[in-house]
Design a protein around this motif. Structure first.
Motif, mmCIF file in Angstrom:
data_model
loop_
_atom_site.group_PDB
_atom_site.id
_atom_site.type_symbol
_atom_site.label_atom_id
_atom_site.label_comp_id
_atom_site.label_asym_id
_atom_site.label_seq_id
_atom_site.Cartn_x
_atom_site.Cartn_y
_atom_site.Cartn_z
ATOM 1 N N PHE A 10 0.858 -0.977 0.068
ATOM 2 C CA PHE A 10 0.151 0.057 0.024
ATOM 3 C C PHE A 10 0.807 1.380 0.052
ATOM 4 N N VAL A 11 0.489 2.293 -0.604
ATOM 5 C CA VAL A 11 1.039 3.432 -0.627
ATOM 6 C C VAL A 11 -0.152 4.640 -0.550
ATOM 7 N N THR A 12 0.365 5.698 0.183
ATOM 8 C CA THR A 12 -0.421 6.965 0.477
ATOM 9 C C THR A 12 -0.083 8.003 -0.447
ATOM 10 N N ILE A 13 -1.068 8.569 -1.329
ATOM 11 C CA ILE A 13 -0.646 9.748 -2.062
ATOM 12 C C ILE A 13 -0.876 11.053 -1.481
ATOM 13 N N ASN A 14 -0.557 12.299 -2.091
ATOM 14 C CA ASN A 14 -0.788 13.627 -1.412
ATOM 15 C C ASN A 14 -1.930 13.978 -0.588
ATOM 16 N N ASN A 15 -2.902 13.749 -1.126
ATOM 17 C CA ASN A 15 -4.368 13.874 -0.472
ATOM 18 C C ASN A 15 -4.705 12.906 0.916
ATOM 19 N N GLY A 16 -3.838 11.826 0.911
ATOM 20 C CA GLY A 16 -4.010 10.817 2.008
ATOM 21 C C GLY A 16 -4.848 9.680 1.418
ATOM 22 N N ASP A 17 -5.197 9.461 0.285
ATOM 23 C CA ASP A 17 -5.842 8.348 -0.289
ATOM 24 C C ASP A 17 -4.872 7.081 -0.312
ATOM 25 N N GLU A 97 -9.562 12.406 -15.086
ATOM 26 C CA GLU A 97 -8.385 13.426 -14.713
ATOM 27 C C GLU A 97 -8.053 13.090 -13.316
ATOM 28 N N ARG A 98 -9.071 12.637 -12.395
ATOM 29 C CA ARG A 98 -8.499 12.243 -10.945
ATOM 30 C C ARG A 98 -7.957 11.066 -10.957
ATOM 31 N N MET A 99 -8.361 10.045 -11.863
ATOM 32 C CA MET A 99 -7.621 8.673 -11.799
ATOM 33 C C MET A 99 -6.550 8.665 -12.553
ATOM 34 N N ALA A 100 -6.131 9.750 -13.615
ATOM 35 C CA ALA A 100 -4.842 9.974 -13.886
ATOM 36 C C ALA A 100 -3.961 10.641 -12.973
ATOM 37 N N GLN A 105 0.574 10.351 -8.972
ATOM 38 C CA GLN A 105 0.924 10.502 -7.424
ATOM 39 C C GLN A 105 1.597 9.156 -7.028
ATOM 40 N N LEU A 106 0.986 8.238 -7.524
ATOM 41 C CA LEU A 106 1.433 6.911 -7.181
ATOM 42 C C LEU A 106 3.125 6.548 -7.802
ATOM 43 N N LEU A 110 6.224 6.430 -5.265
ATOM 44 C CA LEU A 110 7.426 4.974 -5.498
ATOM 45 C C LEU A 110 8.588 5.729 -5.886
ATOM 46 N N ASN A 111 8.781 6.858 -5.886
ATOM 47 C CA ASN A 111 10.229 7.551 -6.508
ATOM 48 C C ASN A 111 10.436 7.246 -7.822
ATOM 49 N N ILE A 112 9.501 7.167 -8.878
ATOM 50 C CA ILE A 112 9.688 6.812 -10.149
ATOM 51 C C ILE A 112 9.160 8.058 -11.057
ATOM 52 N N GLU A 113 10.378 8.624 -11.583
ATOM 53 C CA GLU A 113 10.185 9.765 -12.245
ATOM 54 C C GLU A 113 9.451 9.672 -13.456
#
Length: 303
Positions: A10-17, A97-100, A105-106, A110-113
């Motif tokens: 699991f990973v959490t993106i900027n908005n907390g999701d 656009e939200r899903m993109a 952000q994923l 994950l530090n993938i440029e």
């Protein structure tokens, strides 16, 4: 053929999701992100496809989209059945656009440029939108049996629409397996190697990953996202990534005209029609699709 074993994280993106994802291959390799379609989960991707991509030296990441599998459930409005029939998303619904942005952000989390991106059906729409809005994050893009959002192209056959209209939410795992098998028998290829067994395995696992229940509201939110974004033809002119559009000639879920329109909208896109490909990625199609993606990546890597 068995489903691939995923080491889910699991990973959490900027908005907390929070999003559930899995990765395969060497972390130091170039990355390809696979984006699934409407209502599907990361476990949809066949073992044969993932293994072929990994064997070529790629790091493969797949994930549950917003409102599917083990990823975040939104609290936004979802379209009623009447709104779905009219193709109108409710006020406050999120779009593709939200899903993109979730995908972008994923990658950042994950530090993938940047990465190669491949999406199927609705996942293809998300990939297209990501490449349009975040060109710096997409090395190459492959859109698989997807479309532009124009209501003039890529529409399901009448027989498919009829089946979708009659579909009922499953009340049990057996119902879920039966419903999925019935739909895939119509849009897929039951004669393909081990296809029926693969459908059953996927439907069972998807039911279990969804907490042993159906989640129609989550599915409707994804449908709403497609409707909210509407016709993205003009947006696709912004895609700069080398693009491959793959479509079958017997697709009853997304008419082949959707692939034609997608390739026309994106400058320099290559359009590949796979004879006999339905709206299904089975063992044989996994090899064909993986080989097409790899040829596309390698072609542009050498330029």
């Amino acid at each position: 053929m068995s489903l691939v074993q995923h080491n889910e994280q699991f990973v959490t993106i900027n908005n907390g999701d929070a999003f559930c994802y899995a990765e395969h291959g060497n972390k130091n390799s170039e990355t390809i992100v696979l984006i699934v379609g409407l209502g599907l989960q990361l476990v949809y991707w066949p073992k044969a496809l993932i293994e072929r991509l990994v064997a070529s030296g790629l790091r493969v990441i797949c994930f549950d989209n917003r409102d599917s599998g083990k990823s975040v459930r939104s609290n936004t409005p979802y379209p009623s059945l009447l709104q779905q029939l009219r193709g109108k998303a409710p006020k406050g619904a999120y779009g593709l656009e939200r899903m993109a942005e979730d995908t972008a952000q994923l990658l950042e989390a994950l530090n993938i440029e940047n990465a190669h991106v491949a999406g199927m059906s609705m996942g293809g729409m998300i990939a297209q939108t990501l490449a349009s809005l975040h060109p710096e994050k997409v090395q190459s893009m492959t859109s698989i049996f997807s479309t532009t959002g124009s209501r003039k192209v890529g529409q399901p056959s009448y027989s498919t629409l009829w089946r979708l209209a009659r579909a009922k939410a499953p009340a049990s795992e057996n119902d879920a397996v039966r419903n999925y098998k019935a739909m895939m028998t119509h849009i897929g290829d039951a004669a393909a190697e081990d296809a029926i067994n693969q459908w059953q395995q996927y439907a069972k696992l998807a039911w279990q990953r969804n907490g042993g229940k159906s989640d129609a509201k989550a599915l409707f939110r994804q449908i709403g996202a497609i409707m909210k974004s509407g016709d993205r033809t003009s947006m696709l002119q912004n895609v700069k990534a080398p693009t491959l559009v793959i479509h079958g000639d017997v697709d009853h879920m997304v008419h082949p005209s959707g692939g034609v329109a997608t390739a026309r909208a994106i400058s320099g896109a290559k359009h590949q029609v796979l004879r006999g490909l339905r709206h299904q990625i089975d063992t044989i199609q996994s090899h064909r699709i993986a080989d097409s993606i790899l040829a596309h990546i390698h072609l542009h890597a050498n330029k």
